[in-house]
Design an enzyme around this catalytic site. Structure first.
Site, PDB file in Angstrom:
ATOM      1  N   GLY A  55       0.805  -1.218   0.000  1.00  0.00           N
ATOM      2  CA  GLY A  55       0.000   0.000   0.000  1.00  0.00           C
ATOM      3  C   GLY A  55       0.834   1.262   0.000  1.00  0.00           C
ATOM      4  O   GLY A  55       1.896   1.334   0.621  1.00  0.00           O
ATOM      5  N   GLU A  56       0.346   2.244  -0.737  1.00  0.00           N
ATOM      6  CA  GLU A  56       0.915   3.604  -0.701  1.00  0.00           C
ATOM      7  C   GLU A  56      -0.220   4.520  -0.289  1.00  0.00           C
ATOM      8  O   GLU A  56      -1.276   4.548  -0.930  1.00  0.00           O
ATOM      9  CB  GLU A  56       1.484   3.989  -2.069  1.00  0.00           C
ATOM     10  CG  GLU A  56       2.257   5.298  -2.055  1.00  0.00           C
ATOM     11  CD  GLU A  56       1.401   6.481  -2.490  1.00  0.00           C
ATOM     12  OE1 GLU A  56       1.152   7.357  -1.632  1.00  0.00           O
ATOM     13  OE2 GLU A  56       0.985   6.509  -3.651  1.00  0.00           O
TER      14      GLU A  56
END
Length: 425
Positions: A176-177
């Site tokens: 995830g970003e």
């Protein structure tokens, strides 16, 4: 052409200027597709040594299940990369695009199908994120999540997976970003003109709706005295309006929820005793959701403008005495929970090196004498840690390797035919 179609869908659907659409929907998406193929070849070429009579090899298998790709509104390229990167490594993907990016996502899917993507490899499922996740997150074959979006949402996904980890076939990979409170630190030796340009572009392009956008600036007083007037004047002069008018620098924010968040933040700053709106601050929702680029100055380093992510065209400014540079670096590192992007401006090489050392964990993408936005695939792989995500670097082999489950294979070419060893006589 497909380039024109994706650019137009991004301009009209996501309120991007023609320049911002071109560097996103065309250039960056092309880079993701081309470079990821090269990175995948590099991964597959990485094979173990073989001793005489033995052939060793690594089989880079896809994950044992499906990958759930949840994509954001702000970048057509990211929306295209999150499902295609796992698919390139052999995975089946469920793609849930943002409703406010659905127009460009539709044409991206059409492009992939026209290019020969087989049915069932990437499965785009428009809809409400909660409804789709209610099914996807509880499926035993969930093998991975590829996400870009808010920190709160990613933490919810992680928590949901963790709370039912025994229900899955394996251990889902979570990539995830998320958010950022991205900084610009300006040393007394910095070039005021370069700083002003970087702040305007870094904070206000696409109305600050980039995970990497500058949202807090710490400026040495001697530099501030030289550039404050011109920064305010040029910010006030920025043209904001319909994206179809190419003379506009930026346009509306994405939706009413974003508009309300920006408006409320500006109102709180105006009501605050330790913050001053020195440029912009106007909002208009009569037709569209427009928020003018806004500069807010405060002498309180822990005012919310330096700690809270707004994801809009608001830049907090803290002016410090030149001699306080080292203390400011520590404050920058500690003020916000994120670690995505940041920049240092200085002409003194030792200052640049000192800042890079102190702020080593404050930004996964760190810029010297440049704005903290505009990472290029293959040149500055993108991602951050702390509350900003897992730092698996989109646009690199480090991201692709997360979508493989390597199998080591040993083949003995001449098997032994006795159990006895030489020392046994």
């Amino acid at each position: 052409t497909w380039r024109d179609t994706l650019n137009a869908a991004t301009i009209l659907g996501q309120s991007k200027s023609v320049h911002q659409a071109e560097i996103d929907a065309a250039c960056e998406l092309i880079d993701f597709l081309r470079f990821n193929v090269a990175f995948a070849r590099e991964i597959h070429a990485n094979q173990p040594a073989s001793s005489p009579g033995v052939w060793n090899r690594t089989d880079y298998r896809p994950l044992d299940g499906f990958v759930y790709a949840i994509t954001p509104f702000n970048f057509t390229a990211i929306a295209g990369n999150l499902p295609t990167a796992p698919a390139l490594m052999g995975n089946t993907v469920l793609w849930k695009p943002s409703p406010t990016q659905q127009l460009a996502a539709h044409f991206t899917m059409n492009l992939l199908e026209a290019a020969g993507l087989p049915p069932g490899v990437i499965n785009m499922l428009p809809g409400d994120g909660i409804d789709v996740s209610e099914v996807a997150l509880h499926h035993r074959d969930l093998a991975g999540i590829h996400f870009t979006g808010s920190t709160a949402t990613f933490q919810h996904l992680w928590r949901t997976v963790g709370n039912q980890i025994d229900q899955y076939r394996g251990y889902p990979r979570l990539v995830g970003e998320t958010g950022g409170k991205d900084f610009v630190v300006v040393h007394a030796s910095a070039d005021p003109d370069a700083v002003r340009t970087a702040l305007i572009r870094g904070a206000f392009e696409y109305s600050g709706q980039k995970c990497s956008a500058a949202s807090r600036a710490y400026i040495a007083r001697s530099v501030w005295n030289k550039m404050s007037s011109s920064l305010v004047e040029q910010t006030e002069a920025l043209a904001v309006g319909d994206v179809r008018d190419f003379s506009n620098f930026t346009s509306a924010v994405i939706d009413r929820r974003a508009f309300t968040k920006q408006r409320d933040a500006i109102d709180r700053a105006r009501a605050s005793t330790d913050a001053t709106v020195i440029a912009g601050g106007d909002t208009d929702d009569r037709e569209g959701w427009f928020v003018r680029p806004t500069l807010i100055q405060s002498d309180s380093a822990r005012n919310e403008i330096f700690t809270t992510e707004y994801f809009g065209p608001i830049l907090g400014i803290y002016v410090y005495d030149d001699a306080e540079f080292d203390a400011v670096l520590t404050e920058v590192d500690r003020a916000a929970p994120y670690g995505l992007t940041g920049a240092i401006f200085a002409s003194d090489r030792q200052v640049l090196e000192r800042a890079a050392t102190v702020l080593r964990h404050a930004a996964g993408n760190f810029y010297l004498n440049d704005k903290p936005t505009g990472a290029v695939v293959g040149q500055q792989p993108f991602g951050g840690s702390r509350a900003s995500g897992t730092n698996d670097k989109a646009g690199s082999m480090w991201n692709l390797i997360r979508w493989t489950s390597p199998r080591s294979i040993k083949e003995t070419l001449v098997p032994p035919n006795t159990h006895a060893y030489p020392h046994m006589g």
